[in-house]
Design an enzyme around this catalytic site. Sequence first.
Site, PDB file in Angstrom:
ATOM      1  N   ASP A 116      12.791   0.482  -6.513  1.00 55.20           N
ATOM      2  CA  ASP A 116      13.546   1.026  -7.648  1.00 55.20           C
ATOM      3  C   ASP A 116      15.033   1.119  -7.359  1.00 55.20           C
ATOM      4  O   ASP A 116      15.822   1.399  -8.250  1.00 55.20           O
ATOM      5  CB  ASP A 116      13.004   2.389  -8.070  1.00 55.20           C
ATOM      6  CG  ASP A 116      13.092   3.429  -6.956  1.00 55.20           C
ATOM      7  OD1 ASP A 116      13.828   3.193  -5.977  1.00 55.20           O
ATOM      8  OD2 ASP A 116      12.431   4.468  -7.074  1.00 55.20           O
ATOM      9  N   ASP A 138      14.635   4.552  -2.681  1.00 57.04           N
ATOM     10  CA  ASP A 138      14.522   3.797  -1.436  1.00 57.04           C
ATOM     11  C   ASP A 138      15.873   3.286  -0.952  1.00 57.04           C
ATOM     12  O   ASP A 138      15.943   2.263  -0.269  1.00 57.04           O
ATOM     13  CB  ASP A 138      13.561   2.617  -1.640  1.00 57.04           C
ATOM     14  CG  ASP A 138      12.148   3.080  -1.929  1.00 57.04           C
ATOM     15  OD1 ASP A 138      11.635   3.914  -1.170  1.00 57.04           O
ATOM     16  OD2 ASP A 138      11.564   2.616  -2.919  1.00 57.04           O
ATOM     17  N   ASP A 179       7.785  -2.187  -2.548  1.00 60.33           N
ATOM     18  CA  ASP A 179       7.197  -0.903  -2.886  1.00 60.33           C
ATOM     19  C   ASP A 179       5.940  -1.183  -3.711  1.00 60.33           C
ATOM     20  O   ASP A 179       5.716  -2.314  -4.151  1.00 60.33           O
ATOM     21  CB  ASP A 179       8.226  -0.097  -3.685  1.00 60.33           C
ATOM     22  CG  ASP A 179       7.786   1.337  -3.895  1.00 60.33           C
ATOM     23  OD1 ASP A 179       6.938   1.811  -3.129  1.00 60.33           O
ATOM     24  OD2 ASP A 179       8.287   1.977  -4.826  1.00 60.33           O
TER      25      ASP A 179
END
Length: 666
Positions: free
Chosen positions: A560, A564, A369
């Site tokens: 995180d 996700d 990410d």
Amino acid sequence: MAKSTNKPAKKCCSIDEEIHKPAVNISDDDHGHSDDDGHGHSHDLGDQSKVQLFAPAVISFLLLMIGISLDYYFKPEWFTDNLRLIFYIIAYMPVGLPVLKEAVTSIKQGDVFSEFFLMGIATIGAFAIGEYPEGVAVMLFYAIGEIFQTLAVTRAKTNIKKLLDQRPDEATIIVDGNQLLKKAKDIAIGEVVQLKSGEKLAIDGILLSETASFNTAALTGESTPTTFKKGEMVLAGMINSQTVSLIESTTAFEDTKLSRILQMVQEASSKKAPTELFIRKFAKIYTPIVVFLALAICLLPYFFVDEYIFRDWLYRALIFLVISCPCALVISIPLGYFGGIGAASRNGILFKGSVFLDVMASIGLVVTDKTGTMTEGVFKVQNIESVGISEEDLIKYTAAIEHKSTHPIGAAIIEYAKGSETNVEVSEVEEIAGHGLIGRVDGRNIAVGNTKLLDKLNISYDKQIGESAFTIIAVAIDNKYAGHVLIADQIKTDAALTVAELKKLGVRTVMLSGDKDAVVQAVAKELKIEESYGDLLPEHKVEKMEGLKSPNLKIAFVGDGVNDAPVVALADAGIAMGGLGSDATIETADIVIQNDQPYKIVTAIKIGKKTKQIVWQNISMAFLVKAVVLILGAGGLATMWEAVFADVGVALLAILNAMRIQNSKF
């Protein structure tokens, strides 16, 4: 103080049970600590425990040396027959009796072909054919191997306990202005804890003092102190670095982040790597086979050898039994994985099982990410361009207006200005939705917002500033363009190094983000990530992940661990960054990086590779040496001494090799 015990050390066929006992029991005593591993061994062996651990082997060794001296050097006439047998039996008993007891216990529990059974048969058989010194020596060296095993397991557990179990037993609380000493486990939510310089925090809580500096090494592996501000969360295990601080408890002692991490480490070893599972199954099949092969070596030659001598073939069979013990494998493999988990914990990385050490060793693609992983996740001023005014005045006027805004971008400007706007007079501030703010500062008309605001006010400006991938805050003073402030989510200092090191390891990096694509591409270009995608909703991330998957490619996703979750489920290893900030990340991810450093991804891969390397070194060494000596033993070319080396010697080498990972630097 360490507890002492008279119980014998657990032997290597129970190493899986021994190692996979919880590294730290968080609820055994009044303080939530336990010094005992459940087998009578303290995690930190005291002098008394060490004496009891070594005493049987020392006694047997001294008696064996006396016996060998009488046999081969002094040769007294009285040291023969029954007296000689009784002497060697006495020498055998300190190390042999515990093993024979364990053999009987194992047989009662249905496990006939145990390590204890093999060693019992081999050594009693040696006595039966008159090889008394060799019978004692085999059991003695076996006991020495078990001592090294116990020390290795104890050391691994102690390392993890010292690393993680940082909670103090007591804390000072403030009640009606008075200081009271209270057991940490009894501190209630809402109570105020006073923490002096150098003291460890016992609970999670909110900082009531204006600022405080804490050493977070026990939790994150970072030795550099971190400064916290009033209202921010501080966690159990952190050490106050400077002035006296006040913290309001927000969780019970047993529910702190550190307690959750301890629990996770305890449970980690239950998720075994495929190699571990294979060896356990292999040992259960392998051991009965070698017992029957030993019987065949002893009895079958009767039908094929002209001058069959039972004693000689029994001796060969006993040698075969000693060599064939799977001690080195059963000890060193789980110990290697346990050491890997401990090494990772020492580096601020928590693996939820040894299976993920194997996964990380084989990772070929890291999907990451952007926000909060490769970037700080906090807006900061990156650049200021002023026109017809100084940068100081531009930021002063801008921050003065932004004080009336609640937008995080405004907060970034205010933070950058650091109070320079406090001596100005602000009035008539008005927010224009979707555009920005207008108002008066020190009698001048100020407009702060995006380029749409300038267009709306018919203020001319350089159109190129609107082409930036990052956020531009344009400023007009008295209806004239005065410059702009570039705001961006700052890239983490070690992000570029992380991508470069992953590439050196042969690992490709892909970035997936919900942020606008122009920003994602700009960040990816700076980090030299060749493949990146922005403007992705969660379902689009899943589609991209499915497109990246292939049968022979192991993928790790770094994010995180909450928003996700679908992508984490698709990955072979889900890695949560900054896991201390969220309970959910600890629950969701397979691996938790306790601070916000992306370079820990590289560290996790290196630890996985090192662990796998050591495990396979031990497997190869054990099989090779045992195969060679088994052949020599069956052919009558190896004695009981070579058999001892093939079993206990290789086990000792495997243990020492497995312990290397605990001292490795990554």
